[in-house]
Design an enzyme around this catalytic site. Structure first.
Site, PDB file in Angstrom:
ATOM      1  N   GLU A  40       0.846  -1.191   0.000  1.00 31.44           N
ATOM      2  CA  GLU A  40       0.000   0.000   0.000  1.00 31.44           C
ATOM      3  C   GLU A  40       0.884   1.245   0.000  1.00 31.44           C
ATOM      4  OE1 GLU A  40      -3.675   1.856   2.632  1.00 31.44           O
ATOM      5  OE2 GLU A  40      -2.138   0.702   3.677  1.00 31.44           O
ATOM      6  N   LYS A 111      -9.634   1.650  -2.562  1.00 33.81           N
ATOM      7  CA  LYS A 111      -9.853   1.088  -1.229  1.00 33.81           C
ATOM      8  C   LYS A 111     -11.274   1.382  -0.736  1.00 33.81           C
ATOM      9  CE  LYS A 111      -7.496   1.192   3.292  1.00 33.81           C
ATOM     10  NZ  LYS A 111      -6.398   1.887   4.018  1.00 33.81           N
ATOM     11  N   CYS A 152      -5.141  -3.097   2.695  1.00 27.59           N
ATOM     12  CA  CYS A 152      -4.903  -2.851   4.119  1.00 27.59           C
ATOM     13  C   CYS A 152      -6.148  -3.031   5.001  1.00 27.59           C
ATOM     14  CB  CYS A 152      -4.268  -1.478   4.308  1.00 27.59           C
ATOM     15  SG  CYS A 152      -3.389  -1.270   5.879  1.00 27.59           S
TER      16      CYS A 152
END
Length: 272
Positions: A40, A111, A152
């Site tokens: 990330e 994300k 993440c």
């Protein structure tokens, strides 16, 4: 199938980060990897948002993305560029990319779950203050199989990985910049659980060490097989790691524990 995972300590200078990424592409290709996975925020890790703003541009102008695409085209290596911060209207997106061996972008993923939290350590994070959450889950065909994309904090939401495996994912990418407290407590457990429940390989490239913006990340880039066995744990050192994934293992585990076939739509919950 050989995969390469990059564990890096991204800083506040995109040009320096791009050089690390390009070097990783070249070495991963030379060592026979079919695909490279990076963490990330590979291009910029800077919690000083005023300083970072000068380096965050629209995708078409991002020099880190352009450098990785060029390196992929020169080497013929596929790359999962874990994520970059890119400008998205009046805000930013935390966006991952799958780049093929010709340098073309095969898939993008923004994300879905943004990290807003106050930690017992005193750290406070408000990703939603600058970033816009994505609204689409993504599975893309790669030389290593059908890859489900995530980033993440997404790791904590099992329904995303159910949706990805229902859509045919065979591998799950979880690029991350986990903090040290949450990493030590949850990283290994959550990644192994996602592999087991989705019946997928999991490839989780990570940020590690002390960063120029003052944060510290957990490292421990992992590769996990569908049984939950850890195939690679890179510890805390930055660098490249390699792992061999056996395609037959996926079918073997899914036949042994056919949980994907037994999934049901959850009925209404009765609260007594």
């Amino acid at each position: 199938m050989r995969a390469a995972l990059l564990q890096m300590t991204s800083g506040v200078d995109p040009a320096s980060n791009a050089a690390v990424l390009v070097d990783a592409v070249v070495h991963a290709a030379a060592d026979g990897a079919a695909m490279l996975f990076t963490p990330e925020m590979s291009g910029l890790l800077d919690r000083d948002r005023a300083r970072a703003a000068a380096s965050i541009v629209v995708e078409e102008e991002d020099r880190v993305l352009a450098a990785v695409r060029d390196a992929a085209a020169r080497t013929g290596l596929w790359v999962h560029l874990g994520s970059l911060a890119v400008r998205n209207g009046d805000r930013y997106a935390n966006r991952g990319f799958v780049i093929d061996g010709g340098g073309a972008i095969r898939a993008r993923y923004d994300k879905l779950h943004l990290f807003d939290v106050d930690l017992p350590s005193g750290e406070s994070w408000r990703e939603s203050a600058a970033y816009r959450a994505g609204d689409t889950a993504v599975v893309v065909a790669t030389p290593m199989g059908r890859l489900g994309m995530s980033i993440c904090y997404d790791l904590r939401f099992s329904y995303l990985y159910r949706a990805l495996s229902d859509a045919g994912a065979e591998l799950l990418a979880v690029p991350a910049a986990f903090t040290r407290p949450t990493g030590a407590a949850h990283w290994h457990t959550l990644l192994r659980a996602r592999a087991i429940e989705a019946g997928c390989f999991v490839l989780a490239a990570g940020q590690t060490g002390e960063h120029a913006d003052g944060r510290a990340t957990f490292g421990h880039a992992l590769a996990v097989d569908p049984w939950g066995a850890v195939l690679l744990d890179m510890g805390e050192e930055a660098g490249l790691g390699f792992v061999e994934l056996a395609p037959d293992r996926l079918a073997e585990v899914r036949a042994q524990i056919p949980a994907l076939q037994h999934r049901r739509t959850i009925p209404p919950v009765t609260v007594a």
